[in-house]
Structure formats: structure tokens, C-alpha cells
Design an enzyme around this catalytic site. Structure first.
Site, PDB file in Angstrom:
ATOM      1  N   VAL A   1      10.453   2.293  -2.312  1.00  0.00           N
ATOM      2  CA  VAL A   1       9.988   2.064  -3.678  1.00  0.00           C
ATOM      3  C   VAL A   1      10.852   2.890  -4.630  1.00  0.00           C
ATOM      4  CG1 VAL A   1       8.071   2.477  -5.261  1.00  0.00           C
ATOM      5  CG2 VAL A   1       7.625   1.563  -2.963  1.00  0.00           C
TER       6      VAL A   1
ATOM      7  N   HIS B   1       0.819  -1.206   0.000  1.00  0.00           N
ATOM      8  CA  HIS B   1       0.000   0.000   0.000  1.00  0.00           C
ATOM      9  C   HIS B   1       0.849   1.250   0.000  1.00  0.00           C
ATOM     10  CE1 HIS B   1       0.294  -1.946   3.914  1.00  0.00           C
ATOM     11  NE2 HIS B   1       1.101  -0.931   4.026  1.00  0.00           N
TER      12      HIS B   1
ATOM     13  N   ASP C   1      42.107   4.361   0.472  1.00  0.00           N
ATOM     14  CA  ASP C   1      43.543   4.649   0.471  1.00  0.00           C
ATOM     15  C   ASP C   1      44.057   4.435   1.881  1.00  0.00           C
ATOM     16  OD1 ASP C   1      42.347   6.966   1.514  1.00  0.00           O
ATOM     17  OD2 ASP C   1      43.856   8.291   0.640  1.00  0.00           O
TER      18      ASP C   1
ATOM     19  N   LEU D   1       5.265   7.449  -4.203  1.00  0.00           N
ATOM     20  CA  LEU D   1       5.822   8.711  -4.688  1.00  0.00           C
ATOM     21  C   LEU D   1       7.325   8.547  -4.914  1.00  0.00           C
ATOM     22  CD1 LEU D   1       3.353   9.373  -2.594  1.00  0.00           C
ATOM     23  CD2 LEU D   1       4.073  11.733  -3.002  1.00  0.00           C
TER      24      LEU D   1
ATOM     25  N   VAL E   1       9.506 -18.325   5.560  1.00  0.00           N
ATOM     26  CA  VAL E   1      10.832 -18.789   5.976  1.00  0.00           C
ATOM     27  C   VAL E   1      10.860 -18.880   7.497  1.00  0.00           C
ATOM     28  CG1 VAL E   1      13.289 -18.201   6.079  1.00  0.00           C
ATOM     29  CG2 VAL E   1      12.000 -17.844   3.962  1.00  0.00           C
TER      30      VAL E   1
ATOM     31  N   TYR F   1      51.299   6.716  18.271  1.00  0.00           N
ATOM     32  CA  TYR F   1      50.263   5.767  18.685  1.00  0.00           C
ATOM     33  C   TYR F   1      50.632   5.164  20.026  1.00  0.00           C
ATOM     34  CZ  TYR F   1      48.930   5.806  13.760  1.00  0.00           C
ATOM     35  OH  TYR F   1      48.530   6.189  12.500  1.00  0.00           O
TER      36      TYR F   1
ATOM     37  N   HIS G   1       4.000   4.976   9.917  1.00  0.00           N
ATOM     38  CA  HIS G   1       3.943   6.293   9.306  1.00  0.00           C
ATOM     39  C   HIS G   1       2.527   6.466   8.776  1.00  0.00           C
ATOM     40  CE1 HIS G   1       4.341   9.015   5.918  1.00  0.00           C
ATOM     41  NE2 HIS G   1       4.342   8.030   5.053  1.00  0.00           N
TER      42      HIS G   1
ATOM     43  N   TYR H   1       3.346  15.061   2.606  1.00  0.00           N
ATOM     44  CA  TYR H   1       3.407  14.886   1.155  1.00  0.00           C
ATOM     45  C   TYR H   1       2.022  14.501   0.636  1.00  0.00           C
ATOM     46  CZ  TYR H   1       3.765   9.831   2.087  1.00  0.00           C
ATOM     47  OH  TYR H   1       3.530   8.550   2.507  1.00  0.00           O
TER      48      TYR H   1
HETATM   49  P1  FAD Z   1       8.024  -5.337   1.562  1.00  0.00           P
HETATM   50  O1  FAD Z   1       7.139  -4.817   0.535  1.00  0.00           O
HETATM   51  O2  FAD Z   1       7.588  -5.231   2.972  1.00  0.00           O
HETATM   52  O3  FAD Z   1       8.319  -6.830   1.197  1.00  0.00           O
HETATM   53  C1  FAD Z   1       8.929  -7.731   2.101  1.00  0.00           C
HETATM   54  C2  FAD Z   1       8.273  -9.056   1.932  1.00  0.00           C
HETATM   55  O4  FAD Z   1       8.937 -10.037   2.713  1.00  0.00           O
HETATM   56  C3  FAD Z   1       6.841  -9.033   2.397  1.00  0.00           C
HETATM   57  O5  FAD Z   1       6.016  -9.324   1.301  1.00  0.00           O
HETATM   58  C4  FAD Z   1       6.785 -10.062   3.479  1.00  0.00           C
HETATM   59  O6  FAD Z   1       5.574 -10.760   3.522  1.00  0.00           O
HETATM   60  C5  FAD Z   1       7.961 -10.941   3.121  1.00  0.00           C
HETATM   61  N1  FAD Z   1       8.421 -11.715   4.270  1.00  0.00           N
HETATM   62  C6  FAD Z   1       8.685 -11.266   5.504  1.00  0.00           C
HETATM   63  N2  FAD Z   1       9.044 -12.258   6.309  1.00  0.00           N
HETATM   64  C7  FAD Z   1       9.033 -13.373   5.554  1.00  0.00           C
HETATM   65  C8  FAD Z   1       9.314 -14.731   5.830  1.00  0.00           C
HETATM   66  N3  FAD Z   1       9.683 -15.150   7.037  1.00  0.00           N
HETATM   67  N4  FAD Z   1       9.192 -15.629   4.815  1.00  0.00           N
HETATM   68  C9  FAD Z   1       8.825 -15.225   3.579  1.00  0.00           C
HETATM   69  N5  FAD Z   1       8.539 -13.955   3.284  1.00  0.00           N
HETATM   70  C10 FAD Z   1       8.643 -13.037   4.261  1.00  0.00           C
HETATM   71  N6  FAD Z   1       8.359   4.484  -0.468  1.00  0.00           N
HETATM   72  C11 FAD Z   1       8.508   5.305  -1.514  1.00  0.00           C
HETATM   73  O7  FAD Z   1       9.488   5.222  -2.237  1.00  0.00           O
HETATM   74  N7  FAD Z   1       7.593   6.280  -1.799  1.00  0.00           N
HETATM   75  C12 FAD Z   1       6.498   6.431  -1.043  1.00  0.00           C
HETATM   76  O8  FAD Z   1       5.671   7.302  -1.303  1.00  0.00           O
HETATM   77  C13 FAD Z   1       6.315   5.613   0.073  1.00  0.00           C
HETATM   78  N8  FAD Z   1       5.254   5.779   0.882  1.00  0.00           N
HETATM   79  C14 FAD Z   1       5.038   4.902   1.904  1.00  0.00           C
HETATM   80  C15 FAD Z   1       3.888   5.038   2.653  1.00  0.00           C
HETATM   81  C16 FAD Z   1       3.596   4.123   3.636  1.00  0.00           C
HETATM   82  C17 FAD Z   1       2.346   4.290   4.437  1.00  0.00           C
HETATM   83  C18 FAD Z   1       4.492   3.058   3.888  1.00  0.00           C
HETATM   84  C19 FAD Z   1       4.206   2.042   4.927  1.00  0.00           C
HETATM   85  C20 FAD Z   1       5.670   2.961   3.171  1.00  0.00           C
HETATM   86  C21 FAD Z   1       5.947   3.872   2.169  1.00  0.00           C
HETATM   87  N9  FAD Z   1       7.099   3.787   1.408  1.00  0.00           N
HETATM   88  C22 FAD Z   1       7.275   4.612   0.331  1.00  0.00           C
HETATM   89  C23 FAD Z   1       8.164   2.817   1.726  1.00  0.00           C
HETATM   90  C24 FAD Z   1       8.037   1.591   0.859  1.00  0.00           C
HETATM   91  O9  FAD Z   1       6.739   1.114   0.915  1.00  0.00           O
HETATM   92  C25 FAD Z   1       8.964   0.492   1.325  1.00  0.00           C
HETATM   93  O10 FAD Z   1      10.225   1.020   1.589  1.00  0.00           O
HETATM   94  C26 FAD Z   1       9.074  -0.607   0.277  1.00  0.00           C
HETATM   95  O11 FAD Z   1       7.815  -0.997  -0.153  1.00  0.00           O
HETATM   96  C27 FAD Z   1       9.823  -1.788   0.828  1.00  0.00           C
HETATM   97  O12 FAD Z   1       9.806  -2.816  -0.115  1.00  0.00           O
HETATM   98  P2  FAD Z   1      10.365  -4.244   0.272  1.00  0.00           P
HETATM   99  O13 FAD Z   1      10.194  -5.111  -0.897  1.00  0.00           O
HETATM  100  O14 FAD Z   1      11.708  -4.099   0.852  1.00  0.00           O
HETATM  101  O15 FAD Z   1       9.479  -4.683   1.515  1.00  0.00           O
HETATM  102  N1  THG Z   2      47.314   8.566   8.595  1.00  0.00           N
HETATM  103  C1  THG Z   2      47.504   7.245   8.558  1.00  0.00           C
HETATM  104  N2  THG Z   2      46.761   6.452   7.771  1.00  0.00           N
HETATM  105  C2  THG Z   2      45.764   6.975   7.021  1.00  0.00           C
HETATM  106  C3  THG Z   2      45.547   8.354   7.015  1.00  0.00           C
HETATM  107  C4  THG Z   2      46.344   9.163   7.841  1.00  0.00           C
HETATM  108  N3  THG Z   2      44.995   6.158   6.275  1.00  0.00           N
HETATM  109  C5  THG Z   2      43.771   6.661   5.718  1.00  0.00           C
HETATM  110  C6  THG Z   2      43.959   8.056   5.169  1.00  0.00           C
HETATM  111  N4  THG Z   2      44.565   8.886   6.201  1.00  0.00           N
HETATM  112  C7  THG Z   2      44.877   7.950   3.980  1.00  0.00           C
HETATM  113  N5  THG Z   2      45.104   9.204   3.335  1.00  0.00           N
HETATM  114  C8  THG Z   2      46.333   9.757   3.157  1.00  0.00           C
HETATM  115  C9  THG Z   2      46.479  10.711   2.172  1.00  0.00           C
HETATM  116  C10 THG Z   2      47.727  11.238   1.916  1.00  0.00           C
HETATM  117  C11 THG Z   2      48.822  10.833   2.662  1.00  0.00           C
HETATM  118  C12 THG Z   2      48.651   9.923   3.674  1.00  0.00           C
HETATM  119  C13 THG Z   2      47.421   9.376   3.930  1.00  0.00           C
HETATM  120  C14 THG Z   2      50.182  11.354   2.337  1.00  0.00           C
HETATM  121  N6  THG Z   2      50.520  11.450   1.047  1.00  0.00           N
HETATM  122  C15 THG Z   2      51.806  11.968   0.620  1.00  0.00           C
HETATM  123  C16 THG Z   2      51.659  12.614  -0.743  1.00  0.00           C
HETATM  124  O1  THG Z   2      50.677  12.372  -1.421  1.00  0.00           O
HETATM  125  O2  THG Z   2      52.535  13.379  -1.086  1.00  0.00           O
HETATM  126  C17 THG Z   2      52.871  10.914   0.560  1.00  0.00           C
HETATM  127  C18 THG Z   2      52.628   9.837  -0.396  1.00  0.00           C
HETATM  128  C19 THG Z   2      53.862   8.975  -0.611  1.00  0.00           C
HETATM  129  O3  THG Z   2      54.956   9.398  -0.270  1.00  0.00           O
HETATM  130  O4  THG Z   2      53.686   7.878  -1.154  1.00  0.00           O
HETATM  131  O5  THG Z   2      50.932  11.644   3.214  1.00  0.00           O
HETATM  132  O6  THG Z   2      46.164  10.393   7.945  1.00  0.00           O
HETATM  133  N7  THG Z   2      48.455   6.705   9.316  1.00  0.00           N
END
Ligand code: FAD
Ligand code: THG
Length: 789
Positions: A347, A48, A531, A52, A169, A630, A224, A250
Site C-alpha cells: 500500500v 484488510h 556503462d 501503515l 481471468v 577471458y 502475516h 507494528y
Molecule cells: P490485492 O489487493 O491483493 O489485489 C489483487 C487483486 O487481483 C485482488 O483483488 C484479486 O481478487 C485480483 N485477482 C487475482 N486473480 C485474479 C484473476 N484471475 N482475475 C481477476 N482478478 C484477479 N502494506 C502496507 O503498505 N502497509 C501495511 O500496513 C500493510 N499491512 C498489511 C497487513 C496484512 C495483514 C496484509 C495481508 C498485508 C499488508 N500490507 C501492508 C501489504 C498490502 O496489503 C499489499 O501489499 C497490497 O494491498 C497489495 O495490493 P495489490 O493491489 O497488489 O493486491
Molecule cells: N570490464 C569490462 N567491462 C565492463 C567493466 C569492466 N563493463 C561494465 C563496467 N565494468 C563498466 N565500467 C567501466 C568503467 C571505467 C572503465 C571501464 C569500464 C575505464 N575507463 C577509462 C577512463 O575512464 O579513463 C577509459 C575510458 C576510455 O578510454 O574511453 O577503463 O570492468 N570488460
């Protein structure tokens, strides 16, 4: 797996159906969809959902999921492209609509901010005196969720998929840490359906299925409210879908009646046992609590005066899923091989998410950037049911709020604190949150250092202080301490560790103990997964500096039996001591030789700083002389107190971000993602193509786009579109004011032909165009004289 894997999908809601279609379309035809309810109006959320589809989202991936969903359902004939309109009744909202329009432009969706007259033309029922303007997306519209699901299911069935309705399930079968099937119960009694891969698309039942499999499914079902008006003269099917976000409402047309959805009410969580207990034909519909809806109706009638004469009917409290961060849960569970999730999907994003999951299963990698959505992004503390509940509720409350990109949630906080937290509070830290960590952005104690900086607009000034300028200056001119504790630290050890890291990362990390190497994780398509800094502590022991839990997950998934991967982060801490006076500060406190020759850039060593045993690493993300120190968490405070004194500045993330952008250091997940390869991202220097590593085969060497710094006329936020000659050519990633270079900086992705320094572009920032010029990088210390000395 030999041949085509046998797949079981749990749930025939719109997600399960879309996934069956995407998988069978890729040749994986041994697909069984098991569904507890009847096909295809199953009783789940899709049954249901008013359907949207507003495509605009701050996330590129979410916008792309939605755009794909629109294209697919249009082609299926289950989408009514009536357009989408978001109206503003406050100046703040109107301003924000421009920001939203900018995201859409960045991600390839066209929308326009329009005036009140134009809004009233699109929606004649609007009280035009209330409306200041609107944001119109002509390609938005209405998906018929049940029909879309069924159409996709039919296609899958034609290709060989089986759909078993009224099969519940009740068990997830496993052997040796791998899923081998599901046990279902139906009118014929129980039986086991064997499977190589099981995908849980059970919507808000996810946690219940997860419990059967021993897998955490961090989502919260919330009710909701949705109701309908009586018949109204001005209502027709072709009305655009409408959002009135200032009142959390909405609207859509149902014939000559309006459907009205509200997020204005209190959060109404639904526990998993309640769902099971109410296993009626429509478990997703709870009794309508009219008193919660009455204020929404009154608000709706203020915007649409014709409603005043009508009364709401057919109300429901409909249940669907919220996650701690609002993103879906996609990917294979860390706890059980072969068990996948496609959960918490609207959806709106259903076909896009299904395509992503199918790509991951069939190709091992997706064409979407999934880093925000991957199931294993969560830290252990973020899987606590209490956390999932609190953040889920808050996401419901904030669903239409105007949120600044840096705005943290207020609770539960503090959650993770570094050992320096108590000192940081004494220094008046302004804390924001990341990965559960409290992170100082600047310190009020440094107020005397605050500098005059060019004026920023109100948005860029939020979660920012001119004190950060002083902290940045102190780092460049003297010395500052940065809390690097939240940086993910992973220990990789065991006899196979060198060969493992050599294959998994791009640079040569098989160097002598004491070396540190900047290296990259690539996926099989050559996209950047992270990285890293890889420090070799011993022959068979490495410390990897990483970006987050996804890295831990990636390493664990790939590690062979003779390699151990452990998260060191919680038990350890890190201080970055950076600035021209770093050596003068630390040398008197240690026996380690800190001279340039005695302790080379990108090397590491163990020693003592005062009483504290440390691992010292000569690395600096801010681009200054200095070390990361560290130690274990218990000694963190002692280390801080040993280093902190008169003339030493505590620096926060605001200064840090400015400094790293001046230096051109990329931030993974923001500046670069799996959509980009190292050459495009400007970090090809970390790739050694003369060795074998994961992703090498796929690396294209001729980039068509590049990540480049822009010097911009104003500080922007990130994610803004970049234009050249009036055409959209790219988008901004990170932005900050560079206090040393004396200019606002914005990193941006641009086509190679526009990536030359000197190219003039424009950044669309809210409702104005900010001139910007491509610059050569790095902007600061290109000769590395500050670091290598
Ligand atoms: P579901 O449709 O819930 O499907 C899950 C299925 O798993 C179900 O059919 C269930 O029966 C099945 N299931 C559960 N347990 C088991 C089991 N053990 N064994 C077998 N089957 C199982 N989203 C939008 O994008 N736009 C909107 O406008 C919007 N409006 C909404 C308004 C309302 C009032 C509600 C409630 C939701 C709205 N949503 C909207 C959200 C949207 O409906 C859901 O996020 C979406 O439908 C989820 O889809 P789904 O397939 O993940 O889940
Ligand atoms: N410190 C440590 N690890 C990290 C980060 C950090 N890991 C995740 C993230 N940050 C990684 N990002 C960077 C980005 C740039 C550099 C280090 C970590 C850096 N670069 C030099 C350069 O580009 O000139 C040297 C490169 C080289 O000599 O090869 O220093 O903050 N521990």
C-alpha cells in the site's frame, strides 16, 4: 499500436485502481479493469491491509514511491497523516535509527531522532523505561487502502475506464509472441476482452496469472499476522503509527483499540494451488493461528503495559507478497510482449509504483529510478521457484532486521561459483554474494600483507578487513589477480550488429576489429541505463562487458532480426591481471606481443596463455597496467593455476572497490542511474554527439548537479546526506578508504555551484557530522602514466 492502446488491468486492489487512475490521467482511457472479487473490497490483500505508511527506505525509489503515495492519498482525502514513530529498545537499534533518518534526508523526507521523553509524549502508552529513543516522521501515516483504491477507480471511471467486478481471468491470449487479450469468466459465462497491453496487478495471485501467460512472476505469498486489542483508555485515532522493530511488531489505532501486526512468527508460505483451492470471499485471509501470535502479544505488552490486561481479538493470518530481494516487480515480461507486471507492491508504494508503470507505458521511460524494481533484473537461477521461496521467507524473517549494506543472505549458497572458487577457498576467501555469484571480498591467505589503516567505526569495519589494504597495495606496486567472472558478458553478433550497437550506445563503437570502446546505454530521456565496454571481435561480432541482466534485456528488446544477443557469462570466466608487473607476469606465458605498442590500451586480441586459449582485453577497472583474460569455464582453473605463483596476489572486491574509487571509475546503479545524464555523471567523454544514438535528442548539456569525489574525515557507507552550510545539498553514492591516496573517499552528487574542488561540506553519518572536502578527480594517476605505458 495506432491510436490509444486498449488496456486490461488484472486486479482491482489498490495497485490496479491506482494504475487505472494514473493511465487515464495521462489520456489512456481505453482501460478495462477485471477483478475476480466484488468491487472494491475484493478479497485481495488491500481489503484488510491496515495501511501503515512508513516512507523511510534505504532505496531512493522506494522512498519516493511512498512520498508520492502520501501526497496523492492526502489530496484524495484517504490518508490520515498521524506521523510515524519507530522506537529503539536496544543501543544498536537507536544507532540504526540515525542511519535511517539519514536515508530519509538523502531522499527528501524529513524525520528526527528523538529522546524517550518525546517518544512518550507522542505515544503515552509506551513504557518509557524500555524506550531508548525513537525516529519520528511527521508526514507518515495511515492510508485507507480500500477507500484509496475506490477513489482512484472512481476518477478513472469518470475518464472512461471500465471496472468489471466478479470477472475472473482464466486465460491470457497471445498471438505471435504478443498479448492480444484476456479470457474472463463471470456469471454471464466466458468471454475474451481484447487488449494491446495487459498489466497484471493481481497481488499474490501473480504467479497463477503468470502461468497463464507463460511468464515467471518471482514472488512468494506469505501469511502475516494482524490482530486487535480490546478497548484501551489511552488509545485515540491520532496516535502515530508505531514500529517496535526489535520485536518485529507494528501498531496503529483503530478507534480506542490497537491493531498489532507481527513479523515475529515462522514464515507461512502459501502455495498458488492453495489460494485457488480456497477461493472464498476473502482469499487473502487465512485462519488465525493464535499460538503463533501469543509471543508477539507478550512482547507487545512489554512495550505497552496496558495491553497486559487485554486479550487479542479479530486475529487474521493475512496473505501478501514477498520477492527475493524485497523490491516490487515492475515492467514488461521478457517472455510475452505487451504483458506487464505491477506486482509485490505495498500500500505504501502503491501510487508511486502505479505512476511509474503508467509513465513507462505512456512515455516509455519513468521519472523514478527503477533499476532495483525492474522485473528483468533477475538472473535465470533467481527465478527458480525454490530460490524465490527461500529468499522470500528470508525477507520475511529479516523485514525489520538491521542489515549492513554488504550483508549477504546465508542461503541458498553457494549458487554460482567461478571456476576459481576452489582456489579461492584454499586462499581463505571471505565470500559475499552478488547476482547469485560467490564473490571474494578479501583473502585470509594475504593476512601478512595487512596494513595499519586509520580506525573505522564498527559499521564501516563490518565486511571489511585491513587485509584489503594489503591487496590494494599489492595491485598498485606489484601484480594481482581479480576474479571478474561475475561481470556480465554479452555477445552481439550478426550482420546488423555494428549498426545496432552504434545506435544503441553513445560512443563510436564502429571501429576496427580488435578495438574496445567504453560506451553508454541511454534511455530516451538521456538517462544512463548502463556503462559498457564494447569489444569488436570481428566485423559482425562484439563482446559487450555489461553490468547485469537489465542490459541483456535492453539489448534483446532493441535488437532487430539480423542481430543475435547471447549471454556468454555462465559458460565463460575472466581474470583481471593488474599491476605494474602484469606484463612481466603474462608475457613469458604467451606469444601475444604485450608491449605498449604491440597491444594498445583499450584493444583486444585472441591468443594463448600457456595451454589456455584466451581473449585478452587491455582494460582495467582498477586503473593499472594489465589485461582482462577471458576463457571458457572448463579452462578457468587451468588459467588461474597458470598465472598464480609466488609474488602474485589474489585480490578481492574490497580492494577492487577502493582502487576503482581512487581512479574515479563509476559503478552503475550506485554512483549513477537513469536519473543522471553522462555530463552530470562526469562521463561525457563517452558520448559522441556527432552520431545518432538513442537518447541523444534529450541530452541536456548544462548540468545542474555533478558527481564528485569527497575526501572525508572518516569512511562512510554510502547513501548518507551531504550538507553545506547546514542545508541538505546531496547524497553519497560509493565510499571506501583509498589506500594509495591515504584518505577516505566518498563520491557524492552535489549541485554544480558546490562541485568545485575545495568546497567544504559535511556528511551526516549516523548521529555525527563528518567533515569532507570536494576534490579534483581522478585522485589517482590523473596523467594515466600507470596505465598507458
Ligand atoms: P490485492 O489487493 O491483493 O489485489 C489483487 C487483486 O487481483 C485482488 O483483488 C484479486 O481478487 C485480483 N485477482 C487475482 N486473480 C485474479 C484473476 N484471475 N482475475 C481477476 N482478478 C484477479 N502494506 C502496507 O503498505 N502497509 C501495511 O500496513 C500493510 N499491512 C498489511 C497487513 C496484512 C495483514 C496484509 C495481508 C498485508 C499488508 N500490507 C501492508 C501489504 C498490502 O496489503 C499489499 O501489499 C497490497 O494491498 C497489495 O495490493 P495489490 O493491489 O497488489 O493486491
Ligand atoms: N570490464 C569490462 N567491462 C565492463 C567493466 C569492466 N563493463 C561494465 C563496467 N565494468 C563498466 N565500467 C567501466 C568503467 C571505467 C572503465 C571501464 C569500464 C575505464 N575507463 C577509462 C577512463 O575512464 O579513463 C577509459 C575510458 C576510455 O578510454 O574511453 O577503463 O570492468 N570488460
Amino acid at each position: 499500436m495506432v491510436g490509444r492502446p486498449r488496456l486490461v488491468i488484472i486486479g482491482a486492489g489498490i495497485v490496479g485502481c491506482a494504475l487505472a487512475d494514473e493511465l487515464t490521467g495521462r489520456g489512456w482511457t481505453d482501460v478495462t479493469v477485471v477483478e475476480r472479487g466484488p468491487l472494491f473490497r475484493t478479497g485481495g490483500s488491500s481489503s484488510h491491509a491496515p495501511g501503515l505508511v512508513f516512507q523511510t527506505n534505504s532505496s531512493k525509489a522506494m522512498t519516493e514511491f511512498a512520498a508520492y503515495t502520501v501526497r496523492k492519498y492526502l489530496a484524495l482525502g484517504t490518508f490520515d497523516q498521524v506521523g510515524g514513530l519507530e522506537v529503539a529498545t536496544t543501543p544498536e537499534r537507536l544507532h540504526d535509527l540515525h542511519r535511517r533518518r539519514g536515508w530519509a534526508e538523502s531522499w527528501g523526507v524529513h524525520g528526527e531522532v528523538i529522546g524517550p521523553e518525546e517518544c512518550a509524549r507522542l505515544w503515552p502508552l509506551l513504557d518509557r523505561a524500555k524506550v531508548l529513543g525513537g525516529y519520528h516522521v511527521p508526514t507518515d501515516g495511515l492510508a485507507d487502502a480500500v477507500a484509496s483504491g475506490e477513489a482512484q477507480a472512481r476518477r478513472a471511471i469518470a475518464r472512461g475506464a471500465r471496472f468489471l467486478g466478479e470477472h475472473t481471468v482464466v486465460g491470457v491470449e497471445q498471438r505471435g509472441g504478443r498479448v492480444v487479450g484476456v479470457t474472463v469468466e463471470s456469471a454471464d459465462g466466458p468471454r475474451t476482452v481484447p487488449a494491446d497491453v495487459v498489466v497484471c496487478a493481481a497481488g499474490f495471485w501473480g504467479p497463477t496469472i503468470g502461468a497463464l501467460a507463460g511468464v515467471s512472476v518471482p514472488l512468494l505469498p506469505l501469511a502475516h499476522q494482524y490482530a486487535r486489542s480490546g478497548r484501551l483508555a489511552g488509545v485515540r485515532e491520532s496516535l502515530p503509527i508505531l514500529r517496535h522493530q526489535d520485536r518485529d511488531l507494528y501498531f496503529r489505532a483503530h478507534g480506542d483499540r490497537l491493531g498489532i501486526g507481527s513479523y515475529a512468527h515462522r514464515p507461512m508460505p502459501v502455495a498458488q494451488h492453495e489460494i485457488a483451492a480456497r477461493a472464498t470471499t476473502m482469499p487473502s485471509v487465512q485462519a488465525f493461528t493464535a499460538e503463533d501470535f501469543d509471543p508477539a502479544w507478550a512482547d507487545a505488552a512489554e512495550l505497552l503495559p496496558e495491553l497486559a490486561a487485554s486479550k487479542h481479538t479479530d486475529g487474521i493470518n493475512g496473505v501478501f507478497s514477498f520477492t527475493p530481494d524485497g523490491f516490487p516487480l515492475i515492467g514488461e515480461a521478457a517472455e510475452l510482449e505487451g504483458f506487464w507486471l505491477a506486482e509485490a507492491v505495498w500500500v505504501t508504494h502503491s501510487a508511486g509504483v502505479a505512476r511509474a508503470v503508467a509513465e513507462l507505458l505512456v512515455d516509455g521511460v519513468s521519472t523514478f529510478d527503477l533499476h532495483e524494481c525492474e522485473l528483468n533484473r533477475f538472473e535465470p537461477v533467481q527465478l527458480a521457484p525454490a530460490f524465490v521461496e527461500e529468499r522470500g521467507r528470508q525477507n520475511f524473517v529479516e523485514v525489520y532486521d538491521i542489515i549492513h549494506p554488504l550483508q549477504p543472505m546465508e542461503s541458498p549458497r553457494p549458487l554460482r561459483t567461478s571456476p576459481f572458487h576452489v582456489r579461492q577457498r584454499e586462499l581463505g576467501a571471505c565470500f559475499l554474494e552478488g547476482a547469485g555469484w560467490e564473490r571474494p571480498h578479501w583473502f585470509e591467505a594475504n593476512a601478512a600483507l595487512a596494513e595499519e589503516v586509520p580506525e573505522r567505526d564498527e559499521w564501516a569495519a563490518r565486511f571489511w578487513s585491513p587485509i584489503a589494504a594489503g591487496e590494494a597495495r599489492a595491485t598498485r606496486e606489484r601484480v594481482a589477480l581479480y576474479d571478474m567472472t561475475p561481470l556480465k558478458r554479452i555477445e552481439v553478433s550478426g550482420p546488423g550488429s555494428a549498426a545496432f550497437l552504434q545506435y544503441l550506445t553513445t560512443n563510436d563503437v564502429d571501429r576496427k576489429p580488435g578495438s574496445v570502446t567504453y560506451s553508454l546505454l541511454l534511455d530516451s530521456r538521456g538517462g544512463i541505463r548502463s556503462d559498457l565496454t564494447v569489444a569488436r571481435l570481428a566485423e559482425d561480432r562484439f563482446q559487450v562487458g555489461a553490468n547485469g541482466n537489465l542490459d541483456l534485456d535492453w539489448l534483446r528488446r532493441h535488437a532487430p532480426a539480423n542481430v543475435r544477443v547471447a549471454d556468454l557469462t555462465p559458460g565463460t570466466c575472466c581474470i583481471g591481471v593488474w599491476g605494474p608487473q602484469a606484463r612481466e607476469l603474462v608475457q613469458p606465458l604467451t606469444d601475444m606481443d604485450l608491449s605498449h605498442e604491440g597491444f594498445r590500451y583499450f584493444s583486444c586480441r585472441s591468443g594463448y596463455v600457456g595451454h589456455v586459449p584466451v581473449l585478452a582485453m587491455r582494460v582495467s577497472y582498477v586503473g593499472e597496467l594489465g589485461w582482462e583474460l577471458y576463457t571458457s569455464a572448463d579452462l578457468g582453473l587451468k588459467l588461474w593455476d597458470t598465472l598464480y605463483r609466488e609474488g602474485v596476489t589474489a585480490g578481492g572486491r574490497a580492494a577492487f572497490n577502493s582502487l576503482r574509487l581512487e581512479k574515479g571509475y563509476r559503478l552503475w546503479g550506485v554512483d549513477m542511474t537513469p536519473e543522471h545524464n553522462p555530463y552530470e555523471a562526469g562521463i561525457g567523454f563517452a558520448v559522441r554527439e556527432d552520431k545518432d544514438f538513442l537518447g541523444r535528442e534529450a541530452l541536456a548539456r548544462e548540468p545542474v548537479r555533478r558527481l564528485v569525489p569527497l575526501l572525508s574525515a572518516a569512511v562512510v557507507l554510502g547513501k548518507e546526506p551531504v550538507r553545506h552550510a547546514g542545508r541538505t545539498v546531496g547524497h553519497v553514492t560509493s565510499a571506501a578508504y583509498g589506500h594509495t591516496v591515504g584518505h577516505a573517499i566518498a563520491y557524492a552528487w552535489l549541485p554544480v555551484e558546490l562541485a568545485q574542488p575545495g568546497t567544504e561540506v559535511e556528511i551526516a553519518y549516523f548521529d555525527r557530522l563528518v567533515p569532507a572536502t570536494v576534490a579534483a578527480e581522478p585522485l589517482y594517476d590523473p596523467k594515466m602514466e600507470k596505465i598507458r605505458r
